[in-house]
Structures are given as C-alpha cells and as structure tokens.
Motif scaffolding. Structure first.
Motif: not given
Length: 253
Positions: A210-238
C-alpha cells in the motif's frame, strides 16, 4: 468472494455523526474534524507519482471521495484487537492506477448529495457495501495531490454492523478485504519507498504493498489516532523493486 449486490439507498445516511463513533475512534474523529490529519506531512508530501486513488477513472474530474471504513468493537476505549479497515485491490487491467491497493471511492457525481453520499455509493458499487451498516463520523474537506491539485474528500466511517462484501466488478477491483489495524501498525510491515525524487510511507499486507495517496493517508490517520508504533522511516526502498516483489501486479509509468 463475489459480493451480494442489493439495492443502494442514494441520499440516505449522508450526515456525519461524530458522537456515535466508538471511544477508540474519538481521537481520530477529533483530529479529522479540526483538520490536523490533513496537515500531516505524509499527506502533504504526496506528489503526482504517488497519487494512489486520486483519479479513479483515468480522466480529470472536479473532485472525488474515498471511504475509510473501520470496523471494531464499540465497547473498547483502547484500540480493539479486531479493528480493521476496508481496502480493495484495483484490477491490473485497469487503465489508471492498475494493481494498486485503495480505499473504496471515486468521482463525486452531480446526483450525490455530498462527499459522504459519494463515498458510500462508490463503496456499494465496488464492494456491495450496505450503507445502512455504516456510521459516517468525520470528513476532511479536501486533500489536494501535489502537482495535480486533484481534490479528494476522505470520509471516515465506523462499520457498526459488518455485512458481507466482496468483488462486484472484477474489471475494476479483483479483491476486497479488511486489513487488521494491528497488522498495519506492526513496524515489521511498515516501509519507506522511493522513486526518482519522490519518497513516501508504505505498508506490506497480504503480500501487497500500500503506497502513494492511500499509503500516505493511512499513515497519517494511524499517526494522528495515536495507534502508530515507532518504525524505520530512514531506510528508503526502491519502489519499482518493492512492487515487483509484491502481489500488486502493478507497473510504474
């Protein structure tokens, strides 16, 4: 699974009822209502290469709506173990955004009462969803996709009485499923992907990406809801390699 496809009820159940959201969804409802979710960088950073579900019919349109439909126990104050969100896999034969994982959604028609009506109608057309089983609880006025300026209205709903859903038109969506929220927030299933100068959050679920618009919106929702857990945002995969190893059957242009 093929969905039962009874009649829809256009114009019915189109008002927001934030007070009816279960306790575990209340923080998300509040942040959507105040626009906090819309300002999250995982949404504002989406560009033309990560459009996801923006132009669902492959042609310019004035605006669209997508349904972020969460199911889960109503009695819990904390995120329940059975919390899940409804997603579709767009058929690889589609002209636009083929093979992507998306929220149900599409263009707002002139006959739609509002974006809520559109989101529920599109969900019925794509998955057979019975709109009477949904409580609409919040809506973002619009999210613009950078470079295209395409406006999309995300509608948040609680699936208070889950009913059978499935594939209605295989030419449009060839799989419909609920993704458990606990799987989505698992750091092992979260990745950053990049293509050219674009980068954004993504999820691995059921061997899909899941990526792009759907991935970005879902990521924002999980973060703002307080449900997200720390994850690796530094490693960027092709992105191209990541999609090639997935079930998406998606080709980048």
């Amino acid at each position: 699974m093929t969905a039962p496809h009874g009649p829809d009820h256009p114009g019915h159940n189109v008002d927001l009822h934030p007070e009816k959201a279960p306790l575990w969804m209340q923080p998300l409802v509040e942040r959507m209502s105040t626009g906090t979710v819309r300002r999250h960088p995982d949404i504002t950073g989406v560009d033309a290469r990560g459009r996801g579900t923006a132009d669902l019919n492959g042609a310019p349109a004035r605006r669209a709506a997508v349904l972020m439909l969460f199911s889960g126990a109503e009695t819990s104050a904390e995120l329940p173990n059975d919390a899940a969100v409804l997603l579709t896999h767009r058929s690889p034969t589609m002209r636009s955004h083929s093979g992507q994982i998306a929220f149900p959604g599409g263009r707002v028609d002139d006959t739609d009462a509002n974006p809520v009506d559109c989101a529920l109608r599109e969900a019925w057309e794509e998955t057979g969803l019975d709109r009477t089983t949904v409580t609409p609880v919040a809506q973002l006025d619009e999210v613009h996709i950078r470079a295209s300026g395409y406006p999309v209205h995300p509608v948040l709903g609680h699936w208070h009485t889950p009913s059978p859903v499935g594939v209605v038109s295989p030419d449009e969506a060839d799989e419909v499923f609920e993704a458990p929220v606990l799987d989505l927030i698992d750091p092992a299933n979260r990745i950053m992907v990049g293509w050219d100068r674009w980068r954004g959050p993504a999820f691995r679920i059921r061997d899909y990406v899941i990526w792009g618009f759907t991935g970005g919106l879902l990521s924002a929702v999980l973060h703002q809801s307080g449900w997200a857990q720390p994850w690796d945002r530094e490693t960027v995969l092709d992105l191209r390699d990541t999609l090639a190893a997935s079930r998406n059957n998606e080709r980048l242009r």
